[in-house]
Design a protein around this motif. Structure first.
Motif, PDB file in Angstrom:
ATOM      1  N   GLY A  42      41.722  59.276 117.044  1.00  0.00           N
ATOM      2  CA  GLY A  42      41.440  58.029 117.570  1.00  0.00           C
ATOM      3  C   GLY A  42      42.430  57.415 118.477  1.00  0.00           C
ATOM      4  O   GLY A  42      43.282  58.316 118.981  1.00  0.00           O
ATOM      5  N   PRO A  43      42.668  56.035 118.772  1.00  0.00           N
ATOM      6  CA  PRO A  43      43.582  55.691 119.623  1.00  0.00           C
ATOM      7  C   PRO A  43      45.160  55.598 119.261  1.00  0.00           C
ATOM      8  O   PRO A  43      45.284  55.693 117.955  1.00  0.00           O
ATOM      9  CB  PRO A  43      43.165  53.990 119.722  1.00  0.00           C
ATOM     10  N   VAL A  44      45.816  55.780 120.060  1.00  0.00           N
ATOM     11  CA  VAL A  44      47.257  55.793 120.047  1.00  0.00           C
ATOM     12  C   VAL A  44      47.882  54.499 120.775  1.00  0.00           C
ATOM     13  O   VAL A  44      47.732  54.385 121.983  1.00  0.00           O
ATOM     14  CB  VAL A  44      47.690  57.187 120.498  1.00  0.00           C
ATOM     15  N   VAL A  45      48.880  53.920 120.053  1.00  0.00           N
ATOM     16  CA  VAL A  45      49.659  52.924 120.740  1.00  0.00           C
ATOM     17  C   VAL A  45      50.898  53.604 121.265  1.00  0.00           C
ATOM     18  O   VAL A  45      51.693  54.169 120.291  1.00  0.00           O
ATOM     19  CB  VAL A  45      49.859  51.796 119.831  1.00  0.00           C
ATOM     20  N   ALA A  46      51.370  53.521 122.341  1.00  0.00           N
ATOM     21  CA  ALA A  46      52.655  54.146 122.855  1.00  0.00           C
ATOM     22  C   ALA A  46      53.427  52.976 123.761  1.00  0.00           C
ATOM     23  O   ALA A  46      52.883  52.341 124.509  1.00  0.00           O
ATOM     24  CB  ALA A  46      52.184  55.284 123.748  1.00  0.00           C
ATOM     25  N   VAL A  47      54.733  52.913 123.111  1.00  0.00           N
ATOM     26  CA  VAL A  47      55.445  52.076 123.864  1.00  0.00           C
ATOM     27  C   VAL A  47      56.877  52.988 124.108  1.00  0.00           C
ATOM     28  O   VAL A  47      57.322  53.657 123.453  1.00  0.00           O
ATOM     29  CB  VAL A  47      55.868  50.698 122.845  1.00  0.00           C
ATOM     30  N   HIS A  48      57.480  52.278 125.259  1.00  0.00           N
ATOM     31  CA  HIS A  48      58.883  52.995 125.407  1.00  0.00           C
ATOM     32  C   HIS A  48      59.829  52.590 124.257  1.00  0.00           C
ATOM     33  O   HIS A  48      59.788  51.749 123.645  1.00  0.00           O
ATOM     34  CB  HIS A  48      59.619  52.239 126.787  1.00  0.00           C
ATOM     35  N   ALA A  49      60.694  53.674 124.167  1.00  0.00           N
ATOM     36  CA  ALA A  49      61.551  53.593 122.849  1.00  0.00           C
ATOM     37  C   ALA A  49      62.307  52.231 123.000  1.00  0.00           C
ATOM     38  O   ALA A  49      62.607  51.683 121.992  1.00  0.00           O
ATOM     39  CB  ALA A  49      62.485  54.908 122.959  1.00  0.00           C
ATOM     40  N   HIS A  50      62.999  52.071 124.251  1.00  0.00           N
ATOM     41  CA  HIS A  50      63.706  50.604 124.039  1.00  0.00           C
ATOM     42  C   HIS A  50      63.034  49.579 123.617  1.00  0.00           C
ATOM     43  O   HIS A  50      63.586  48.779 122.931  1.00  0.00           O
ATOM     44  CB  HIS A  50      64.409  50.493 125.446  1.00  0.00           C
ATOM     45  N   VAL A  51      61.850  49.288 124.111  1.00  0.00           N
ATOM     46  CA  VAL A  51      61.067  48.379 123.696  1.00  0.00           C
ATOM     47  C   VAL A  51      60.789  48.368 122.174  1.00  0.00           C
ATOM     48  O   VAL A  51      60.717  47.292 121.540  1.00  0.00           O
ATOM     49  CB  VAL A  51      59.528  48.260 124.533  1.00  0.00           C
ATOM     50  N   TRP A  52      60.353  49.547 121.702  1.00  0.00           N
ATOM     51  CA  TRP A  52      60.195  49.605 120.266  1.00  0.00           C
ATOM     52  C   TRP A  52      61.403  49.191 119.423  1.00  0.00           C
ATOM     53  O   TRP A  52      61.733  48.512 118.382  1.00  0.00           O
ATOM     54  CB  TRP A  52      59.909  51.051 119.923  1.00  0.00           C
ATOM     55  N   ARG A  53      62.617  49.637 119.865  1.00  0.00           N
ATOM     56  CA  ARG A  53      63.901  49.484 119.211  1.00  0.00           C
ATOM     57  C   ARG A  53      64.424  47.638 119.203  1.00  0.00           C
ATOM     58  O   ARG A  53      64.514  47.190 118.299  1.00  0.00           O
ATOM     59  CB  ARG A  53      65.269  49.898 119.892  1.00  0.00           C
ATOM     60  N   ALA A  54      63.706  47.038 120.551  1.00  0.00           N
ATOM     61  CA  ALA A  54      63.942  45.619 120.571  1.00  0.00           C
ATOM     62  C   ALA A  54      62.862  45.087 119.520  1.00  0.00           C
ATOM     63  O   ALA A  54      63.505  43.966 118.793  1.00  0.00           O
ATOM     64  CB  ALA A  54      63.729  45.074 121.890  1.00  0.00           C
ATOM     65  N   PHE A  55      61.870  45.417 119.211  1.00  0.00           N
ATOM     66  CA  PHE A  55      60.781  44.956 118.464  1.00  0.00           C
ATOM     67  C   PHE A  55      61.395  45.091 117.039  1.00  0.00           C
ATOM     68  O   PHE A  55      61.336  44.027 116.434  1.00  0.00           O
ATOM     69  CB  PHE A  55      59.427  45.746 118.585  1.00  0.00           C
ATOM     70  N   ILE A  56      62.095  46.081 116.654  1.00  0.00           N
ATOM     71  CA  ILE A  56      62.488  46.309 115.261  1.00  0.00           C
ATOM     72  C   ILE A  56      63.731  45.160 114.987  1.00  0.00           C
ATOM     73  O   ILE A  56      63.976  44.755 113.833  1.00  0.00           O
ATOM     74  CB  ILE A  56      62.772  47.751 115.203  1.00  0.00           C
ATOM     75  N   ARG A  57      64.354  45.236 116.075  1.00  0.00           N
ATOM     76  CA  ARG A  57      65.597  44.443 116.005  1.00  0.00           C
ATOM     77  C   ARG A  57      65.086  42.926 115.760  1.00  0.00           C
ATOM     78  O   ARG A  57      65.827  42.083 114.937  1.00  0.00           O
ATOM     79  CB  ARG A  57      66.607  44.515 117.164  1.00  0.00           C
ATOM     80  N   ALA A  58      64.166  42.637 116.380  1.00  0.00           N
ATOM     81  CA  ALA A  58      63.493  41.091 116.470  1.00  0.00           C
ATOM     82  C   ALA A  58      63.103  40.783 114.953  1.00  0.00           C
ATOM     83  O   ALA A  58      63.460  39.922 114.365  1.00  0.00           O
ATOM     84  CB  ALA A  58      62.442  41.004 117.426  1.00  0.00           C
ATOM     85  N   LEU A  59      62.319  41.959 114.343  1.00  0.00           N
ATOM     86  CA  LEU A  59      62.042  41.837 112.975  1.00  0.00           C
ATOM     87  C   LEU A  59      62.946  41.654 111.960  1.00  0.00           C
ATOM     88  O   LEU A  59      63.037  40.891 110.887  1.00  0.00           O
ATOM     89  CB  LEU A  59      60.989  43.268 112.612  1.00  0.00           C
ATOM     90  N   GLU A  60      63.984  42.645 112.264  1.00  0.00           N
ATOM     91  CA  GLU A  60      65.148  42.639 111.266  1.00  0.00           C
ATOM     92  C   GLU A  60      65.937  41.366 111.292  1.00  0.00           C
ATOM     93  O   GLU A  60      66.539  40.788 110.269  1.00  0.00           O
ATOM     94  CB  GLU A  60      66.320  43.821 111.570  1.00  0.00           C
TER      95      GLU A  60
END
Length: 67
Positions: A42-60
């Motif tokens: 099925g579908p795959v969501v792909a994001v640049h690693a630095h964007v993913w890290r910023a997302f996780i930091r925002a959640l934390e």
């Protein structure tokens, strides 16, 4: 020409144990890829690693607010 290998998928440590909400992740070409483990084709969501890290930091940091 560089040979591209298939992503090595692994189950997220945050996936539930009941088997109903499993998420798989993979690293490829500087991006993090996420998919539903029950729908491997099925579908795959792909994001640049630095964007993913910023997302996780925002959640934390709980910096996201309900809208």
């Amino acid at each position: 020409m560089a040979v591209r290998s298939e992503p090595r998928w692994f189950k997220s440590s945050y996936s539930g144990g009941s088997g109903t909400e499993c998420v798989e992740c993979a690293h490829a070409d500087g991006r993090l890829q996420v998919r539903d483990s029950k729908c491997g084709d099925g579908p795959v969501v792909a994001v640049h690693a630095h964007v993913w890290r910023a997302f996780i930091r925002a959640l934390e940091g709980d910096s996201l607010t309900a809208g």
